[in-house]
Scaffold this motif. Structure first.
Motif, PDB file in Angstrom:
ATOM      1  N   CYS A 214       0.839  -1.213   0.000  1.00 21.45           N
ATOM      2  CA  CYS A 214       0.000   0.000   0.000  1.00 21.45           C
ATOM      3  C   CYS A 214       0.864   1.249   0.000  1.00 21.45           C
ATOM      4  O   CYS A 214       0.590   2.214  -0.736  1.00 21.45           O
ATOM      5  CB  CYS A 214      -0.926  -0.003   1.215  1.00 21.45           C
ATOM      6  SG  CYS A 214      -2.265  -1.212   1.126  1.00 21.45           S
ATOM      7  N   LYS A 215       1.909   1.249   0.811  1.00 22.80           N
ATOM      8  CA  LYS A 215       2.823   2.387   0.851  1.00 22.80           C
ATOM      9  C   LYS A 215       3.533   2.548  -0.485  1.00 22.80           C
ATOM     10  O   LYS A 215       3.732   3.680  -0.973  1.00 22.80           O
ATOM     11  CB  LYS A 215       3.834   2.185   1.967  1.00 22.80           C
ATOM     12  CG  LYS A 215       4.762   3.365   2.213  1.00 22.80           C
ATOM     13  CD  LYS A 215       4.069   4.517   2.873  1.00 22.80           C
ATOM     14  CE  LYS A 215       3.740   4.218   4.311  1.00 22.80           C
ATOM     15  NZ  LYS A 215       3.167   5.375   5.014  1.00 22.80           N
ATOM     16  N   LEU A 216       3.883   1.438  -1.097  1.00 21.48           N
ATOM     17  CA  LEU A 216       4.533   1.480  -2.402  1.00 21.48           C
ATOM     18  C   LEU A 216       3.611   2.096  -3.450  1.00 21.48           C
ATOM     19  O   LEU A 216       4.048   2.915  -4.276  1.00 21.48           O
ATOM     20  CB  LEU A 216       4.937   0.061  -2.815  1.00 21.48           C
ATOM     21  CG  LEU A 216       5.608  -0.094  -4.178  1.00 21.48           C
ATOM     22  CD1 LEU A 216       6.971   0.582  -4.196  1.00 21.48           C
ATOM     23  CD2 LEU A 216       5.746  -1.583  -4.532  1.00 21.48           C
ATOM     24  N   ALA A 217       2.339   1.728  -3.448  1.00 25.29           N
ATOM     25  CA  ALA A 217       1.381   2.282  -4.407  1.00 25.29           C
ATOM     26  C   ALA A 217       1.233   3.785  -4.225  1.00 25.29           C
ATOM     27  O   ALA A 217       1.158   4.541  -5.208  1.00 25.29           O
ATOM     28  CB  ALA A 217       0.027   1.584  -4.251  1.00 25.29           C
ATOM     29  N   GLU A 218       1.203   4.256  -2.982  1.00 22.16           N
ATOM     30  CA  GLU A 218       1.131   5.701  -2.726  1.00 22.16           C
ATOM     31  C   GLU A 218       2.368   6.406  -3.268  1.00 22.16           C
ATOM     32  O   GLU A 218       2.276   7.497  -3.863  1.00 22.16           O
ATOM     33  CB  GLU A 218       0.999   5.957  -1.230  1.00 22.16           C
ATOM     34  CG  GLU A 218      -0.306   5.515  -0.611  1.00 22.16           C
ATOM     35  CD  GLU A 218      -0.340   5.834   0.871  1.00 22.16           C
ATOM     36  OE1 GLU A 218      -0.450   7.027   1.221  1.00 22.16           O
ATOM     37  OE2 GLU A 218      -0.239   4.891   1.678  1.00 22.16           O
ATOM     38  N   ALA A 219       3.530   5.810  -3.050  1.00 18.45           N
ATOM     39  CA  ALA A 219       4.771   6.421  -3.514  1.00 18.45           C
ATOM     40  C   ALA A 219       4.817   6.496  -5.041  1.00 18.45           C
ATOM     41  O   ALA A 219       5.239   7.504  -5.624  1.00 18.45           O
ATOM     42  CB  ALA A 219       5.969   5.637  -2.985  1.00 18.45           C
ATOM     43  N   ARG A 220       4.362   5.443  -5.697  1.00 16.86           N
ATOM     44  CA  ARG A 220       4.367   5.450  -7.163  1.00 16.86           C
ATOM     45  C   ARG A 220       3.396   6.494  -7.713  1.00 16.86           C
ATOM     46  O   ARG A 220       3.674   7.126  -8.742  1.00 16.86           O
ATOM     47  CB  ARG A 220       4.012   4.060  -7.688  1.00 16.86           C
ATOM     48  CG  ARG A 220       5.166   3.071  -7.567  1.00 16.86           C
ATOM     49  CD  ARG A 220       4.779   1.658  -7.958  1.00 16.86           C
ATOM     50  NE  ARG A 220       5.941   0.783  -8.021  1.00 16.86           N
ATOM     51  CZ  ARG A 220       5.881  -0.543  -8.074  1.00 16.86           C
ATOM     52  NH1 ARG A 220       4.693  -1.145  -8.063  1.00 16.86           N
ATOM     53  NH2 ARG A 220       6.995  -1.263  -8.118  1.00 16.86           N
ATOM     54  N   ALA A 221       2.276   6.703  -7.036  1.00 21.78           N
ATOM     55  CA  ALA A 221       1.331   7.734  -7.468  1.00 21.78           C
ATOM     56  C   ALA A 221       1.948   9.122  -7.353  1.00 21.78           C
ATOM     57  O   ALA A 221       1.755   9.971  -8.230  1.00 21.78           O
ATOM     58  CB  ALA A 221       0.051   7.645  -6.641  1.00 21.78           C
ATOM     59  N   LEU A 222       2.688   9.372  -6.287  1.00 22.11           N
ATOM     60  CA  LEU A 222       3.380  10.648  -6.139  1.00 22.11           C
ATOM     61  C   LEU A 222       4.470  10.818  -7.187  1.00 22.11           C
ATOM     62  O   LEU A 222       4.621  11.888  -7.789  1.00 22.11           O
ATOM     63  CB  LEU A 222       3.996  10.745  -4.741  1.00 22.11           C
ATOM     64  CG  LEU A 222       3.047  10.943  -3.566  1.00 22.11           C
ATOM     65  CD1 LEU A 222       3.818  10.856  -2.254  1.00 22.11           C
ATOM     66  CD2 LEU A 222       2.317  12.276  -3.666  1.00 22.11           C
ATOM     67  N   ALA A 223       5.220   9.751  -7.420  1.00 24.22           N
ATOM     68  CA  ALA A 223       6.340   9.832  -8.365  1.00 24.22           C
ATOM     69  C   ALA A 223       5.876  10.083  -9.793  1.00 24.22           C
ATOM     70  O   ALA A 223       6.591  10.702 -10.586  1.00 24.22           O
ATOM     71  CB  ALA A 223       7.150   8.537  -8.301  1.00 24.22           C
ATOM     72  N   ALA A 224       4.675   9.627 -10.127  1.00 28.20           N
ATOM     73  CA  ALA A 224       4.182   9.762 -11.501  1.00 28.20           C
ATOM     74  C   ALA A 224       4.039  11.218 -11.938  1.00 28.20           C
ATOM     75  O   ALA A 224       4.041  11.522 -13.138  1.00 28.20           O
ATOM     76  CB  ALA A 224       2.836   9.047 -11.638  1.00 28.20           C
ATOM     77  N   ALA A 225       3.932  12.130 -10.983  1.00 32.64           N
ATOM     78  CA  ALA A 225       3.770  13.551 -11.328  1.00 32.64           C
ATOM     79  C   ALA A 225       5.063  14.184 -11.818  1.00 32.64           C
ATOM     80  O   ALA A 225       5.032  15.246 -12.452  1.00 32.64           O
ATOM     81  CB  ALA A 225       3.252  14.319 -10.105  1.00 32.64           C
TER      82      ALA A 225
END
Length: 295
Positions: A234-245
């Motif tokens: 779950c933490k990884l998914a949040e981080a990837r969403a932030l990184a996509a920007a």
């Protein structure tokens, strides 16, 4: 007075002989330990500083964490310089270490500068290692090593970011020698080992997509915690969403048992920092970065 009238004896040598003089080298050692104080606040237990290594403890409002600002009073590192830090966080404590400014690594004619860090985090404690960026100038030589020992449910976050020269100053870095090694253990069992080495013409080998993609800034981040696999995913998914920007940066994230790893390259230091700040905040559960990062 004519010096020729008073020749040196065989046992004497000129006080400033070019052949015998050596440049003075910087050396420093800083040690700090944390303890749990009243009302759950983290307090200073012991502090030791020697040479060019200085430690300051600014007042932090709205947090029970203790913040240590590490300072190299020599102003930078070059060949032959040695700097070491030792940090111990007792059970239940929460601490963060950062640096007063970016560490500058200057060109070297006498081998690498050596920078070592040892961190011990006890059961139930948390420590965040968040130094500001290191700047490598042309012909810089740096050997850096971090050793971390975690116990029980200890949490640990580590970041190291590097800038290859200063783009705004038009600096180009061609020849560097850079070695960075991380060893992290939990309950005396190895959970993370990382060895990064750049040697030679960084502009030439840094063009490859497998290295820096022509970028001038890069960073590594590692979070180690007691969370189970589902929580880490779950933490990884949040981080990837932030990184996509941050489309101009190349960011890779992966989760493995007990840890999350991040690798990042960016065209310059400004874009690297802009992408790092929200990601660091995420892994710190919303806690703000140390004030020196934004002042």
């Amino acid at each position: 007075m004519n010096a020729a009238l008073f020749p040196l004896s065989a046992e004497q040598s000129p006080p400033f002989s070019a052949s015998s003089s050596r440049a003075e080298r910087a050396a420093g050692e800083g040690r700090i330990s944390l303890k749990l104080g009243a009302e759950g606040a983290t307090k200073l237990d012991r502090l030791y500083q020697q040479g060019c290594a200085k430690i300051r403890l600014p007042k932090v409002y709205g947090s029970n964490a203790l913040e240590a600002v590490l300072i190299n009073s020599s102003g930078g590192l070059t060949g032959g310089d040695r700097l070491s830090w030792d940090i111990k966080a007792a059970s239940g404590t929460h601490g963060v270490a950062t640096t007063q400014a970016c560490e500058k690594i200057y060109k070297s004619d006498e081998g690498p500068a050596e920078l070592s860090t040892a961190i011990t985090v006890a059961d139930g404690a948390r420590f965040d290692w968040l130094p500001q960026e290191s700047i490598l100038f042309d012909r810089a030589r740096l050997s850096r090593r971090m050793t971390v020992n975690l116990t029980g449910s200890a949490r640990f976050l580590a970041l190291e970011a590097v800038l290859l020269g200063r783009l705004a100053m038009g600096e180009k870095v061609h020849d560097i020698g850079f070695s960075d090694r991380w060893i992290i253990r939990r309950n005396n069992r190895l959970i993370h080992a990382d060895a990064l080495s750049f040697q030679g013409d960084v502009i030439a080998f840094g063009k490859s997509p497998s290295t820096l993609s022509g970028h001038q800034a890069f960073a590594s981040l590692c979070y180690c915690g007691p969370e189970d696999s589902d929580q880490l995913e779950c933490k990884l998914a949040e981080a990837r969403a932030l990184a996509a920007a941050f489309t101009d940066c190349h960011i890779g994230l992966s989760a493995m048992p007990g840890k999350i790893i991040l690798r990042m390259t960016a065209p310059d230091g400004l874009q690297l920092r802009a992408a790092l700040i929200p990601l660091i905040t995420l892994f710190r559960s919303g806690a703000p970065l140390p004030r020196v990062w934004t002042t």
